[in-house]
Write a protein that holds these residues in place. Structure first.
Motif, PDB file in Angstrom:
ATOM      1  N   VAL A 148       2.219  -0.797  -5.564  1.00  9.86           N
ATOM      2  CA  VAL A 148       2.526  -1.166  -4.178  1.00  9.86           C
ATOM      3  C   VAL A 148       2.929   0.112  -3.459  1.00  9.86           C
ATOM      4  O   VAL A 148       3.936   0.743  -3.817  1.00  9.86           O
ATOM      5  N   ASP A 149       2.148   0.511  -2.462  1.00  5.06           N
ATOM      6  CA  ASP A 149       2.416   1.759  -1.762  1.00  5.06           C
ATOM      7  C   ASP A 149       3.063   1.503  -0.413  1.00  5.06           C
ATOM      8  O   ASP A 149       2.531   0.772   0.424  1.00  5.06           O
ATOM      9  N   LEU A 150       4.218   2.144  -0.198  1.00  2.19           N
ATOM     10  CA  LEU A 150       4.940   2.042   1.065  1.00  2.19           C
ATOM     11  C   LEU A 150       5.090   3.400   1.734  1.00  2.19           C
ATOM     12  O   LEU A 150       5.713   3.491   2.794  1.00  2.19           O
ATOM     13  N   ALA A 151       4.520   4.428   1.138  1.00  2.00           N
ATOM     14  CA  ALA A 151       4.686   5.790   1.639  1.00  2.00           C
ATOM     15  C   ALA A 151       3.450   6.290   2.370  1.00  2.00           C
ATOM     16  O   ALA A 151       3.547   6.956   3.396  1.00  2.00           O
ATOM     17  N   GLY A 152       2.274   5.976   1.839  1.00  5.87           N
ATOM     18  CA  GLY A 152       1.039   6.389   2.484  1.00  5.87           C
ATOM     19  C   GLY A 152       0.760   7.873   2.361  1.00  5.87           C
ATOM     20  O   GLY A 152       1.478   8.624   1.688  1.00  5.87           O
ATOM     21  N   GLY A 153      -0.324   8.313   3.007  1.00  6.50           N
ATOM     22  CA  GLY A 153      -0.665   9.717   3.077  1.00  6.50           C
ATOM     23  C   GLY A 153      -0.879  10.357   1.722  1.00  6.50           C
ATOM     24  O   GLY A 153      -1.454   9.774   0.801  1.00  6.50           O
ATOM     25  N   THR A 154      -0.397  11.594   1.597  1.00  5.91           N
ATOM     26  CA  THR A 154      -0.567  12.360   0.360  1.00  5.91           C
ATOM     27  C   THR A 154       0.081  11.657  -0.814  1.00  5.91           C
ATOM     28  O   THR A 154      -0.436  11.690  -1.944  1.00  5.91           O
TER      29      THR A 154
END
Length: 306
Positions: free
Chosen positions: A214-220
């Motif tokens: 589960v990604d909540l940071a995004g980007g790189t």
């Protein structure tokens, strides 16, 4: 007239202002509420910056900040079912009314009664609570599976982690040093990205790859952790719309009354307990949003209005 905090044009914090406005008149499918507590979310400053379209209800400037609240129904518009004047409710301001205000309008189909015993905690559930339910339902992992919560320290991340541990999942979470305490308190194995190589530390803990991410940071950061999934389709992003480029999926959001009620039941059962780390009065709303916008908060920030 009641006080509200919002913005007179799109831009950064410099466009924010306090102003008085008459109580909004609830339109078709809306309820007017006396706001008790408003939740503070990253989406709030994105809307102020003009980076998100379609959630202003066509309302003129100045617009009120905020997307979620708990309070008491003062009046109903036409075609409102299941909610009565005097009900304690929580929900989404999806028609542009904002929630950093003494009174506002919520979208009735996206609003639910607050069950006895839940109190103002309900104000944290429309965004963080229902998102946690949605991403874990979408992953549909069995007990004993491993899930990586990338960016575990914020309000949504901690809600996802708490619900995941309640589903008997093994939870690894990434975050900065300040986020460690709250994450570990709910059983998360924490990886501090400020002092550790996230990919190396995660591979050491879960050599065969994660069942879900589960990604909540995004980007790189998303691009760093996505290869750690056994199946790229089980990478679910909450904010980064580019996740399909990595083989993953964007979260399928359900913001209706049924999902709000489900989140409330989970909260009452202790399986979804948002971590409120800061409570600000309405007069201190600028500081509340600044903390979230700067990424310096752990857990959920709320504004106590009433």
């Amino acid at each position: 007239m009641g006080q509200a905090w919002g913005f007179g044009r799109y831009g950064g914090p410099e466009v924010q202002e306090f102003f008085d406005r008459p109580d909004p008149v609830p339109g078709r499918g809306e309820v007017l509420i006396q706001v008790d507590v408003a939740g503070v979310n990253p989406l709030d400053h994105l809307l102020r910056s003009g980076l998100v379209d379609g959630l202003d209800g066509g309302r003129p400037f100045p617009r009120v900040l905020g997307m979620e609240a708990a309070g008491t129904v003062l009046a109903r518009g036409e075609d409102v079912n299941g909610l009565e004047v005097g009900d304690a409710v929580f929900g989404f301001a999806l028609t542009g009314g904002g929630t950093y205000a003494e009174t506002t309008v919520l979208s009735a189909p996206n609003t639910a009664r607050i069950p006895e015993g839940l109190s103002a905690t309900a104000a944290t559930l429309p965004v963080a609570g229902t998102t946690a339910v949605d991403v874990l339902d979408q992953l549909s992992l069995p007990a004993g599976a491993t899930v990586l919560v990338n960016g575990v320290g914020g309000g949504v991340g901690l809600a996802v982690a708490r619900l995941a541990t309640g589903r008997e999942l093994r939870v690894i979470g990434t975050g900065s040093t300040a986020k460690r305490e709250h994450a570990e308190a709910i059983g998360v194995r924490f990886i501090d990205y400020t002092v550790e190589d996230v990919a190396a530390a995660a591979r050491e803990l879960v050599p065969d790859g994660f069942d879900g991410i589960v990604d909540l940071a995004g980007g790189t950061s998303l691009r760093t952790v996505a290869p750690l999934a056994q199946d790229p389709r089980n990478v679910i992003a909450v904010g980064d719309m580019s996740v399909p480029d990595l083989g993953g999926r964007f979260v399928e959001r359900r913001v209706d009354r049924e999902n709000l009620e489900r989140s409330a039941r989970l909260a009452l059962d202790g399986l979804l307990a948002p971590v409120i780390t800061a409570v600000h009065p309405l007069s201190d709303a600028p500081a509340a949003l600044a903390t979230v916008e700067n990424g310096h908060t752990s857990g959920k920030v709320v504004i106590k209005v009433a």
